[in-house]
Design a protein around this motif. Structure first.
Motif, PDB file in Angstrom:
ATOM      1  N   SER A  78      -0.800  -5.524  -1.861  1.00  0.00           N
ATOM      2  CA  SER A  78      -1.288  -4.239  -1.877  1.00  0.00           C
ATOM      3  C   SER A  78      -2.813  -3.883  -2.139  1.00  0.00           C
ATOM      4  O   SER A  78      -3.257  -4.818  -3.353  1.00  0.00           O
ATOM      5  N   ARG A  79      -3.446  -3.360  -1.719  1.00  0.00           N
ATOM      6  CA  ARG A  79      -4.992  -3.252  -2.135  1.00  0.00           C
ATOM      7  C   ARG A  79      -5.377  -1.745  -2.349  1.00  0.00           C
ATOM      8  O   ARG A  79      -6.322  -1.026  -2.539  1.00  0.00           O
ATOM      9  N   ASP A  80      -4.330  -1.004  -2.670  1.00  0.00           N
ATOM     10  CA  ASP A  80      -4.613   0.676  -2.913  1.00  0.00           C
ATOM     11  C   ASP A  80      -4.008   0.870  -4.429  1.00  0.00           C
ATOM     12  O   ASP A  80      -4.182   2.087  -4.694  1.00  0.00           O
ATOM     13  N   SER A 105      -1.216  -0.326  -5.702  1.00  0.00           N
ATOM     14  CA  SER A 105       0.031  -0.265  -5.913  1.00  0.00           C
ATOM     15  C   SER A 105       0.633  -1.232  -7.135  1.00  0.00           C
ATOM     16  O   SER A 105       1.453  -1.013  -7.840  1.00  0.00           O
ATOM     17  N   ASN A 145       0.946  -1.270  -0.099  1.00  0.00           N
ATOM     18  CA  ASN A 145       0.134  -0.110  -0.111  1.00  0.00           C
ATOM     19  C   ASN A 145       0.890   1.267  -0.018  1.00  0.00           C
ATOM     20  O   ASN A 145       0.894   1.994   1.112  1.00  0.00           O
TER      21      ASN A 145
END
Length: 316
Positions: A44-46, A48, A12
């Protein structure tokens, strides 16, 4: 010149990735060294991952790895080490608080002194909050240095440069990434510490919390145990086992003397239960140590693992 692999776990950090890749390139391209940057996206969950994919299309020396889910920083670093092909391996965090411009200095120290196996960064002028980050870090560093007997000012600084072979002899689990210097010393590495630049975080959110402190303390106990008893587990349990057996058998021997010679009734005495307890605990601990000795042989022998590591001076 020695080839360099830069290993950076990412979780993230969508706002920092492009600037970080550029900073690594700006630091290493002028040195004319052959290098690779291994970015490990730790689930990552954003967004990235998308940014890394985009940057990789135009950056030949960027080699991304993508985890299916978040495994943690130690596992991400292990994946980077497994895929690194460099003679030197450099680690740093993906939040841009470590300055990639310091990397050539660390590499030069490895070039200049073949006796050095690891150059560890020291955030001497750390740009973090005093109460929430600096003071806990100072306490942790002192505790880790005391327990591992590897004296460093800053275990938490991710910016470090290693000779590749040192890391290829290690395996990381849990939160062991912060103990790599201690693990490296256990396999014969020589470590020096050098002050490095540290910057305040300008984007993204810190991933460190109190829960990580608890995990680190538990891993520290494991590190201490393995450093002292990995190849001699009977020593870890045998001393206590013998003490328990002496106390237990001594107590039972005295009670037997009282019963047979002095005619004293011992059936309801708490001392009898205590003697039996000490004896059973002693037997169990001794058995645990013997099982540990068997397991360490199973660990080494079927796979042909050696109990020692030879230092290859020619590669230096």
């Amino acid at each position: 010149m020695k080839k360099v692999s830069v290993v950076i776990p990412v979780y993230n950090e969508v706002e920092n990735i492009e600037a970080m890749v550029k900073a690594v390139g700006d630091a290493l391209l002028p040195t004319k060294r052959e290098f690779e940057l291994i970015l490990i996206d730790d689930g990552s969950r954003d967004g990235s991952r998308k940014i890394i994919q985009q940057v990789a299309k135009t950056t030949a020396w960027l080699k991304p790895l993508y985890f299916a889910r978040n495994y943690g920083q130690s596992t991400a670093m292990q994946a980077g080490f497994d895929h690194a092909v460099g003679d030197y391996i450099v680690t740093l965090d993906g939040d841009l608080q470590n300055d990639p411009a310091d990397i050539p200095t660390l590499l030069k120290m490895l070039d200049d002194d073949p006796e050095i196996d690891c150059v560890s960064g020291w955030r001497k002028d750390r740009q973090d909050a005093t109460l929430s980050r600096k003071i806990p870090s100072m306490i942790a560093n002192a505790l880790i240095s005391k327990i591992t007997r590897v004296q460093l000012h800053d275990y938490g600084c991710a910016l470090k440069a290693y000779r590749g072979q040192i890391l290829r002899d290690l395996k990381l689990y849990g939160e062991l990434h912060r103990f790599i210097p201690a693990l490296a010393v256990e396999v014969g590495a020589t470590i020096v510490e050098v002050p490095v630049n540290h910057r305040a975080r300008v984007a993204g959110v810190s991933k460190y919390g109190i829960d990580r402190t608890i995990r680190v303390l538990l891993d520290l106990l494991w590190i201490r145990f393995t450093m002292r008893f990995l190849h001699r587990p009977i020593h870890a349990f045998g001393g206590i086992a013998m003490l328990m057996l002496v106390l237990g058998l001594g107590t039972l021997g005295w009670l037997t003397f009282e019963k047979l010679i002095m005619g004293v009734d011992i059936g309801g005495r708490p001392l009898l239960m205590l003697g039996v307890l000490f004896t059973l605990v002693g037997i169990q601990l001794l058995a645990t140590g013997l099982i540990g000795e068997l397991l360490i042989r199973i660990y080494h022998e079927p796979e042909g693992r050696k109990q020692y590591i030879l230092k290859d001076m020619d590669s230096h």
